[in-house]
Design an enzyme around this catalytic site. Structure first.
Site, mmCIF file in Angstrom:
data_model
loop_
_atom_site.group_PDB
_atom_site.id
_atom_site.type_symbol
_atom_site.label_atom_id
_atom_site.label_comp_id
_atom_site.label_asym_id
_atom_site.label_seq_id
_atom_site.Cartn_x
_atom_site.Cartn_y
_atom_site.Cartn_z
ATOM 1 N N ASP A 206 0.820 -1.222 0.000
ATOM 2 C CA ASP A 206 0.000 0.000 0.000
ATOM 3 C C ASP A 206 0.851 1.269 0.000
ATOM 4 O OD1 ASP A 206 -2.213 -1.753 0.293
ATOM 5 O OD2 ASP A 206 -1.916 -1.765 2.456
ATOM 6 N N GLU B 173 -11.383 0.973 -3.794
ATOM 7 C CA GLU B 173 -10.924 1.435 -2.485
ATOM 8 C C GLU B 173 -9.668 2.276 -2.703
ATOM 9 O OE1 GLU B 173 -9.689 -2.043 -0.189
ATOM 10 O OE2 GLU B 173 -9.262 -3.100 -2.039
#
Length: 526
Positions: free
Chosen positions: A15, A184
């Site tokens: 991420d 997302e």
């Protein structure tokens, strides 16, 4: 130009959120249940990265005790407002349930490696928050979670303006975009008169990708690009898989690059497995005639070798500190009460606490495994007096998947397990244990000299792991080759988001007083 080779931050570094400030590029990555919280790396040329610190104090109370495996800090987003760094992140306390039970926080700092402010809570619509700064104003982006029966756990991307000082919402929350495919990880930037919403698409597995939407107005409506910016889901032969969760960054000369997560799977009889976890990669980006970002090399698949418009700068400094990076610990920072590098010069003393399946107080120090071939070794000196005491070398994924070679106590040879032999006797042994979801198996037991330190080691090659010890200069393997592929994102039935680690640990289930001394831990990858 600089030629970089992906992944640029190797081993468990998912991420990535990247920002440029001056000549430096900075990346924040997820830490989940591990400390240090929110590791930060930096680079001048996008190819050579060094550890730059972490967001110390990101967890209120400095404890994630009780947080489940792959819970904790998800997807921090790093930004710069011209004066200070901001990092916004969610602490996820429920995994695999309709309720993520998230708490969203923000910290700020004038320098990445300096002191960060105490975390301040913000609206917690869902995980993957991000901040957008424009003209002195501040907005919070979030995934919206609908926990209700029949609800969509990924119910769209929302935007809320915040007061910069109080962080309280100003006005209504706006729904920016919903999509039939899971989206997302929103990031927002302005380019060419458009607001571009960069999204993670398709989940975090092999279906992962990056999709872009845009709007003339900040609050929408947003239109989706008709194809992904980048994904590897259409070609399982691509070496870099799971390519998703991206962020666009502009270079000083006006070029663009994309940071994203990726993984390097192994082919196994059980299917592909990513023992190294999800890693950080970078791609070069251009803008097409219609104003959409595109991969510079064409197509949507990630490249291993990428030329980026920077001046090569291979200078990288290694962190120093006896228990600092690259050491990591579970659910709390190392504390001298259980991890003491000063008790015996040249050694690390661990005090045993809970067992390895504890979510509360496991005495474990570990480092990331960054390549498909690795070797770890350490000298351990301890005198366990009961089967409730153990210390040794461990390959770790989580409380459900680990392999360990531990110095411990066992009954005399030929005698069964009857609990503690209170009147003495017994042997000091090396016990090889493998843990898989719902099952723990002792794979081998070898008696060793109780009065001498012992050198323990493990070698991993692709999806296999062999443990060994050395005595009088001779290496002896303990038990069979074990399945290292179980220590991967892709094994088992539960959600998994971290990566394999190698480390040392100690256990004392009764008195929490047993200690073990470790010297010369060394992890070689590649």
């Amino acid at each position: 130009m600089t030629l970089l080779r992906n992944p640029v931050i190797r081993g468990f570094a998912p991420d990535p959120s990247m920002v440029r400030v001056g000549d430096w590029y900075y990346v924040a990555t997820s830490s989940f249940e591990w400390f240090p919280t929110i590791p930060l790396h930096r680079s001048r040329d996008l190819a050579h990265w060094e550890y730059a610190g972490h967001v110390e104090g990101a967890v209120p109370g400095n404890s994630l005790a009780g947080v489940p495996d792959s819970g904790g800090i998800w997807a921090p987003s790093l930004s710069w407002d011209g004066e200070r760094f901001w990092v916004v992140y969610s602490i996820v306390r429920s995994v695999g349930t309709p309720y993520f039970d998230t708490d969203t926080y923000v910290c700020t700092a004038t320098e990445v490696g300096g002191a960060w402010t105490a975390p301040r809570r913000m609206p917690s619509h869902g995980f993957d928050p991000a901040l957008f700064h424009e003209d002195g104003r501040l907005w919070l982006l979030n995934l919206q979670n609908d926990h209700r029966p029949g609800g969509n756990r990924f119910a769209g991307i929302v935007l809320t303006e915040l007061d910069r000082e109080t962080l309280m919402p100003l006005g209504d929350t706006h729904l920016l975009l919903q999509h039939d495919r899971l989206i997302e990880g929103p990031k927002l930037l302005r380019h060419g008169g458009w607001y571009h919403l960069v999204l993670a698409e398709g989940g975090t597995g092999f279906e992962h990708g990056v999709r872009v939407a845009r709007s003339r107005a900040l609050s929408g409506p947003y239109e989706l690009d008709d194809r992904p910016l980048r994904t590897s889901r259409d070609d399982p032969s691509v070496p870099l898989q799971k390519a998703g969760h991206g962020e666009l960054v502009r270079t000083p000369d006006g070029d663009w690059v994309l940071s994203h997560l990726t993984a390097r799977p192994l082919d196994t009889p059980k299917g592909p497995c990513c023992t190294l976890g999800r890693e950080t990669a970078i791609q070069a980006v251009t803008w097409d005639a219609d104003g959409w970002p595109r991969m510079r090399q064409g197509g949507v698949r990630p490249a291993i070798e990428v030329e980026v418009p920077t001046r090569p700068d291979p200078r990288v400094s290694e962190p120093r500190g006896s228990l600092g990076w690259p050491w990591s610990t579970l659910r709390a920072a190392p504390d001298p009460t259980w991890a003491d590098p000063a008790a015996r010069p040249g050694w690390i003393r661990l005090r045993g606490r809970h067992g390895p399946e504890s979510l509360w107080a496991h005495s474990l120090l570990a480092q990331r495994i960054t390549e498909h071939r690795a070797e770890a070794r350490v000298i351990v000196e301890a005198r366990p007096r009961t089967f409730t005491q153990a210390a040794g070398l461990v390959l770790w994924y989580n409380t459900e998947s680990y392999l360990s070679l531990d110095l411990t106590w066992a009954e005399p040879e030929g005698e069964g397990q009857h609990g503690q032999q209170w009147r003495g006797g017994g042997r000091t042994v090396l016990s090889l244990v493998e843990r898989d979801e719902g099952m723990t198996r002792q794979a081998a037991v070898v008696e060793v000299d109780a009065d001498r330190p012992v050198l323990l080691g493990v070698t991993t090659e692709d999806a296999g792991a062999r443990f060994w010890y050395e005595a009088d200069g001779a290496r002896t393997f303990v038990g069979p080759e074990l399945d290292f592929g179980r220590l991967s994102d892709d094994h088992g039935t539960k959600l998994r988001f971290t990566g394999a680690m190698a480390g040392i640990h100690a256990v004392d289930l009764v008195g929490a007083a047993f200690t073990a001394d470790f010297r010369g831990f060394h992890l070689t990858c590649g």
